[in-house]
Design a protein around this motif. Sequence first.
Motif, PDB file in Angstrom:
ATOM      1  N   ILE A  85       0.823  -1.032  -0.040  1.00 34.40           N
ATOM      2  CA  ILE A  85       0.101   0.051   0.017  1.00 34.40           C
ATOM      3  C   ILE A  85       0.930   1.347   0.111  1.00 34.40           C
ATOM      4  O   ILE A  85       1.831   1.450   0.890  1.00 34.40           O
ATOM      5  CB  ILE A  85      -0.912   0.080   1.119  1.00 34.40           C
ATOM      6  CG1 ILE A  85      -1.998  -1.327   1.079  1.00 34.40           C
ATOM      7  CG2 ILE A  85      -1.784   1.353   1.392  1.00 34.40           C
ATOM      8  CD1 ILE A  85      -2.764  -1.296   2.338  1.00 34.40           C
ATOM      9  N   TRP A  86       0.475   2.013  -0.985  1.00 35.43           N
ATOM     10  CA  TRP A  86       1.292   3.370  -0.926  1.00 35.43           C
ATOM     11  C   TRP A  86       0.433   4.396  -1.266  1.00 35.43           C
ATOM     12  O   TRP A  86      -0.566   4.234  -2.228  1.00 35.43           O
ATOM     13  CB  TRP A  86       2.753   3.494  -1.651  1.00 35.43           C
ATOM     14  CG  TRP A  86       2.429   2.913  -3.074  1.00 35.43           C
ATOM     15  CD1 TRP A  86       2.321   3.559  -4.163  1.00 35.43           C
ATOM     16  CD2 TRP A  86       2.660   1.345  -3.600  1.00 35.43           C
ATOM     17  NE1 TRP A  86       2.378   2.832  -5.323  1.00 35.43           N
ATOM     18  CE2 TRP A  86       2.497   1.515  -4.915  1.00 35.43           C
ATOM     19  CE3 TRP A  86       2.658   0.235  -3.042  1.00 35.43           C
ATOM     20  CZ2 TRP A  86       2.469   0.339  -5.696  1.00 35.43           C
ATOM     21  CZ3 TRP A  86       2.758  -0.942  -3.686  1.00 35.43           C
ATOM     22  CH2 TRP A  86       2.739  -0.772  -5.128  1.00 35.43           C
ATOM     23  N   PRO A  87       1.030   5.594  -0.834  1.00 32.16           N
ATOM     24  CA  PRO A  87       0.247   7.011  -1.327  1.00 32.16           C
ATOM     25  C   PRO A  87       0.142   7.366  -2.891  1.00 32.16           C
ATOM     26  O   PRO A  87       1.111   7.090  -3.627  1.00 32.16           O
ATOM     27  CB  PRO A  87       0.886   8.275  -0.718  1.00 32.16           C
ATOM     28  CG  PRO A  87       1.727   7.465   0.644  1.00 32.16           C
ATOM     29  CD  PRO A  87       2.141   6.067  -0.284  1.00 32.16           C
ATOM     30  N   LEU A  88      -0.728   7.832  -3.243  1.00 30.18           N
ATOM     31  CA  LEU A  88      -0.926   8.382  -4.852  1.00 30.18           C
ATOM     32  C   LEU A  88      -1.749   9.733  -4.678  1.00 30.18           C
ATOM     33  O   LEU A  88      -2.766   9.919  -3.786  1.00 30.18           O
ATOM     34  CB  LEU A  88      -1.933   7.337  -5.808  1.00 30.18           C
ATOM     35  CG  LEU A  88      -1.252   5.941  -6.114  1.00 30.18           C
ATOM     36  CD1 LEU A  88      -2.253   5.218  -6.750  1.00 30.18           C
ATOM     37  CD2 LEU A  88      -0.173   6.108  -6.883  1.00 30.18           C
ATOM     38  N   ARG A  89      -1.448  10.478  -5.729  1.00 36.91           N
ATOM     39  CA  ARG A  89      -2.101  11.614  -5.965  1.00 36.91           C
ATOM     40  C   ARG A  89      -3.172  11.689  -6.836  1.00 36.91           C
ATOM     41  O   ARG A  89      -2.538  11.249  -8.133  1.00 36.91           O
ATOM     42  CB  ARG A  89      -1.108  12.787  -6.025  1.00 36.91           C
ATOM     43  CG  ARG A  89      -0.096  13.191  -4.811  1.00 36.91           C
ATOM     44  CD  ARG A  89      -0.853  13.740  -3.582  1.00 36.91           C
ATOM     45  NE  ARG A  89      -1.200  15.204  -4.006  1.00 36.91           N
ATOM     46  CZ  ARG A  89      -1.883  15.951  -3.139  1.00 36.91           C
ATOM     47  NH1 ARG A  89      -2.860  15.493  -2.178  1.00 36.91           N
ATOM     48  NH2 ARG A  89      -2.117  17.342  -3.424  1.00 36.91           N
ATOM     49  N   PHE A  90      -4.301  12.157  -6.908  1.00 38.75           N
ATOM     50  CA  PHE A  90      -5.302  12.055  -7.871  1.00 38.75           C
ATOM     51  C   PHE A  90      -5.739  13.522  -8.586  1.00 38.75           C
ATOM     52  O   PHE A  90      -5.786  14.415  -7.734  1.00 38.75           O
ATOM     53  CB  PHE A  90      -6.453  11.432  -7.403  1.00 38.75           C
ATOM     54  CG  PHE A  90      -6.278   9.687  -7.215  1.00 38.75           C
ATOM     55  CD1 PHE A  90      -6.703   9.064  -8.095  1.00 38.75           C
ATOM     56  CD2 PHE A  90      -5.776   9.598  -6.063  1.00 38.75           C
ATOM     57  CE1 PHE A  90      -6.731   7.693  -7.931  1.00 38.75           C
ATOM     58  CE2 PHE A  90      -5.659   7.934  -5.750  1.00 38.75           C
ATOM     59  CZ  PHE A  90      -6.100   7.197  -6.802  1.00 38.75           C
ATOM     60  N   VAL A  91      -5.511  13.404  -9.789  1.00 41.91           N
ATOM     61  CA  VAL A  91      -5.785  14.709 -10.658  1.00 41.91           C
ATOM     62  C   VAL A  91      -7.319  14.749 -10.902  1.00 41.91           C
ATOM     63  O   VAL A  91      -7.666  13.771 -11.797  1.00 41.91           O
ATOM     64  CB  VAL A  91      -4.668  14.800 -11.793  1.00 41.91           C
ATOM     65  CG1 VAL A  91      -5.073  16.173 -12.494  1.00 41.91           C
ATOM     66  CG2 VAL A  91      -3.542  15.088 -10.991  1.00 41.91           C
ATOM     67  N   LEU A  92      -8.054  15.863 -10.493  1.00 37.78           N
ATOM     68  CA  LEU A  92      -9.400  15.875 -11.292  1.00 37.78           C
ATOM     69  C   LEU A  92      -9.559  17.028 -12.329  1.00 37.78           C
ATOM     70  O   LEU A  92      -9.366  18.101 -11.650  1.00 37.78           O
ATOM     71  CB  LEU A  92     -10.360  16.055  -9.911  1.00 37.78           C
ATOM     72  CG  LEU A  92     -11.770  16.289 -10.250  1.00 37.78           C
ATOM     73  CD1 LEU A  92     -12.358  15.292 -11.237  1.00 37.78           C
ATOM     74  CD2 LEU A  92     -12.554  16.561  -8.948  1.00 37.78           C
ATOM     75  N   TYR A 147      -5.821  15.587  -4.961  1.00 40.64           N
ATOM     76  CA  TYR A 147      -6.035  15.114  -3.819  1.00 40.64           C
ATOM     77  C   TYR A 147      -5.297  13.721  -3.529  1.00 40.64           C
ATOM     78  O   TYR A 147      -4.678  13.112  -4.505  1.00 40.64           O
ATOM     79  CB  TYR A 147      -7.644  14.947  -3.353  1.00 40.64           C
ATOM     80  CG  TYR A 147      -8.233  14.119  -4.342  1.00 40.64           C
ATOM     81  CD1 TYR A 147      -8.404  12.849  -3.768  1.00 40.64           C
ATOM     82  CD2 TYR A 147      -8.856  14.336  -5.523  1.00 40.64           C
ATOM     83  CE1 TYR A 147      -9.051  11.547  -4.417  1.00 40.64           C
ATOM     84  CE2 TYR A 147      -9.453  13.164  -6.051  1.00 40.64           C
ATOM     85  CZ  TYR A 147      -9.573  11.996  -5.593  1.00 40.64           C
ATOM     86  OH  TYR A 147     -10.219  11.023  -6.356  1.00 40.64           O
ATOM     87  N   SER A 148      -5.208  13.299  -2.315  1.00 38.77           N
ATOM     88  CA  SER A 148      -4.600  12.026  -2.031  1.00 38.77           C
ATOM     89  C   SER A 148      -5.598  10.843  -1.778  1.00 38.77           C
ATOM     90  O   SER A 148      -6.674  11.023  -1.354  1.00 38.77           O
ATOM     91  CB  SER A 148      -3.793  12.226  -0.605  1.00 38.77           C
ATOM     92  OG  SER A 148      -2.839  13.206  -0.838  1.00 38.77           O
ATOM     93  N   ASP A 149      -5.033   9.649  -2.027  1.00 41.50           N
ATOM     94  CA  ASP A 149      -5.691   8.243  -1.963  1.00 41.50           C
ATOM     95  C   ASP A 149      -4.532   7.216  -1.786  1.00 41.50           C
ATOM     96  O   ASP A 149      -3.359   7.840  -1.822  1.00 41.50           O
ATOM     97  CB  ASP A 149      -6.669   8.079  -2.620  1.00 41.50           C
ATOM     98  CG  ASP A 149      -8.153   8.376  -2.060  1.00 41.50           C
ATOM     99  OD1 ASP A 149      -8.275   8.076  -0.757  1.00 41.50           O
ATOM    100  OD2 ASP A 149      -9.003   8.679  -2.854  1.00 41.50           O
ATOM    101  N   CYS A 150      -5.149   6.005  -1.532  1.00 36.79           N
ATOM    102  CA  CYS A 150      -3.724   4.909  -1.619  1.00 36.79           C
ATOM    103  C   CYS A 150      -3.858   3.969  -2.757  1.00 36.79           C
ATOM    104  O   CYS A 150      -5.267   3.731  -2.907  1.00 36.79           O
ATOM    105  CB  CYS A 150      -3.608   4.536  -0.167  1.00 36.79           C
ATOM    106  SG  CYS A 150      -2.710   5.626   0.986  1.00 36.79           S
ATOM    107  N   TRP A 151      -2.799   3.373  -3.090  1.00 35.35           N
ATOM    108  CA  TRP A 151      -2.929   2.267  -3.954  1.00 35.35           C
ATOM    109  C   TRP A 151      -2.804   0.959  -3.263  1.00 35.35           C
ATOM    110  O   TRP A 151      -2.207   1.115  -2.046  1.00 35.35           O
ATOM    111  CB  TRP A 151      -1.713   2.354  -5.071  1.00 35.35           C
ATOM    112  CG  TRP A 151      -1.628   1.070  -5.738  1.00 35.35           C
ATOM    113  CD1 TRP A 151      -0.583   0.100  -5.525  1.00 35.35           C
ATOM    114  CD2 TRP A 151      -2.369   0.852  -6.964  1.00 35.35           C
ATOM    115  NE1 TRP A 151      -0.703  -0.931  -6.541  1.00 35.35           N
ATOM    116  CE2 TRP A 151      -1.773  -0.341  -7.254  1.00 35.35           C
ATOM    117  CE3 TRP A 151      -3.470   1.350  -7.637  1.00 35.35           C
ATOM    118  CZ2 TRP A 151      -2.298  -1.078  -8.645  1.00 35.35           C
ATOM    119  CZ3 TRP A 151      -3.813   0.635  -8.693  1.00 35.35           C
ATOM    120  CH2 TRP A 151      -3.156  -0.310  -9.143  1.00 35.35           C
ATOM    121  N   VAL A 152      -3.244  -0.164  -3.677  1.00 36.85           N
ATOM    122  CA  VAL A 152      -3.131  -1.477  -2.998  1.00 36.85           C
ATOM    123  C   VAL A 152      -3.028  -2.426  -4.103  1.00 36.85           C
ATOM    124  O   VAL A 152      -3.689  -2.533  -4.925  1.00 36.85           O
ATOM    125  CB  VAL A 152      -4.202  -1.658  -1.751  1.00 36.85           C
ATOM    126  CG1 VAL A 152      -5.825  -2.032  -2.648  1.00 36.85           C
ATOM    127  CG2 VAL A 152      -4.154  -2.951  -1.056  1.00 36.85           C
TER     128      VAL A 152
END
Length: 497
Positions: A85-92, A147-152
Amino acid sequence: MSADRVYDIFVIGGGINGCGIARDAVGRGYSVGLCEKNDLASGTSSGSTKLIHGGLRYLEHYEFRLVRESLMERERLWANAPHIIWPLRFVLPHHSGLRPAWFLRLGLFLYDHLGGRKRLPPTKALDLRRDAAGEPLKPEFTTGFEYSDCWVQDARLTVLNARDAADRGADIMTRTECTGLRRDDGLWHIDLKDVANGTEQTVTAKLVINAGGPWVDHILNRSLGDNGAHNVRLVQGSHIVTRKLYDHDRCYIFQNADKRIFFAIPYEQDFTLIGTTDRDFDGDLDHFGISDEEVDYLIAGANGYFDRRITRDDIVWTYSGVRPLYDDGAGAAQEATRDYVLRADEVPGGPPLINIFGGKITTYRRLAESMMEKVETFLGRKGPVWTESAALPGGDFRVADIDEIRKSYVAKQPSLGDRTIDRLIRHYGTAAAVILDRPDGLGHCFGADLFEAEVRYLMEKEWARTAEDVLWRRTKMGLRLTKDEAGNLDRWMQDNG
C-alpha cells in the motif's frame, strides 16, 4: 487439521473479508477454519481498481459514515502494509460538464478533514497549463484539483491476511468447496470437497460466517435450502490495461457524460490501468469477463480527456470483478451503496450463521472488527481488539526505512536490477529476504525477472498452485511473460507441487 476438531468459527469464502475475519478471530484466541473453493482472492478481491480510498463520489450520496470510516482506514492500512500500500495523488480536471468548482472544493475539503488525515498531503488547485499533469490532457483542460488516496495490491492484501491467520493457527483450505451445511446437536456440520481430487470430509463448528461475496446468496440457496435468498445486487466492474499513456506518477479521476467516474492509474511501471465500469450482472459467476460495450465505454471515456487517442490495439490486458453490493433498491448500479451489512441467521437451540452483504476492500479490517462484535455475543469474548496497529507479513518496517531495505537487498543480490529489487519490495517487503537468501540461489528464470526462488516461496507460503495464481494474483508478471513461458511455468509447478 484434526478430523474431530470443533472450530469456534468456520469461514466460507477466501476473499478479503473472509481472510480478514479469519485473521482477526484467530488473533483473539478463537479456533478458526476457512475454506475457499478456488484460489484466494480469485473473485472480487482481485478484480478491484486497487485503491484504498474514501470514495469521493460517495459524498454525493450522503454516505458520510462510510466515507469517514474509509478515510480513517487509509493511513492505518498504509502503516500496517507499506510494501503493498502506498500513497497516490489524484488529479481531477475541471470542465463545464462537472459540478461547479465551489462544490468540488467543498467536497474535497470534507474529504481532507472527515477522516483525520495526518500523513497524506492535502488537496490543492492545479493550473494544468503549467503543471506536468496537464501535458497528457487535451488543451481545453486548464484547471483542476489534486488530492490524496492510496494504492493497494488487492490480491496480495488478501493472501497476506490469510498468511497471518495461518501463522496464528487458522486452518486455511484453498480449492475446497463447501457443499453442505446443517445444524445438528448445537453445532454446524460443514461438508467440504477438495476440488482437485474430489475427496470429501465433514468438519464441525460452533458458528459459521458466510463470506461468499458474490456467492453469498448461492451458499444460502445451495447449502441451506434457502431458495428465496436475495440480498445482494451483483454489479460488474471492468478495467482495461494499456501501454503507458504518460510519464508522471499521478493518477486521474475523470467523469463521463453519464456522471459515472473512472480512473487512469500508473500500473506496474510500464502500463496504465483504466476503469471501472458499473453494470448490473446476471451471468455465470464462474465464467465472465469484460464486454465489448465496456471496452468501448472505457476507450471513449479516456479519449475524451487524453490528447493521445487510444484504440483496442493499445490494450494489453483486461479484467473484471463482480461486486456483491447490498441490495438497497437503488435505481442505477453506480448509486447502490458500497457499505456492508452483517446479518445473523438464528434458530432456537441451533448454532448461528452470520452473513456478509456488501462491503469494499478499504473497510475490510473494520468489517472484521464489526463481525467480531457479533461473534462475541454468541461465543463470548476472548482476546482484545488488536489489528489496528498490527503489521501484515512483510510490512514490519517504517516507510522511511525503505531505502535501507533496498540497499540490503542489493547487497544480497547485486546482479538483480533496481526494477527487480523494487518489485520484490513492493510485493513482499521484509519477507523478500526469504526469497533472496534461499540456500540454493534464485534458480531458473521463467521469463522477465520471475525466478524459481520466488515461485517456490509462493507455493510454500502463499498457497499458489497454478501459473495463474502466480502470474495474475500473487504478482502481475502475466503482463510480461509470453504464452509459452507461462505454459512452462505451469508445467514446472505441477511437476514440483
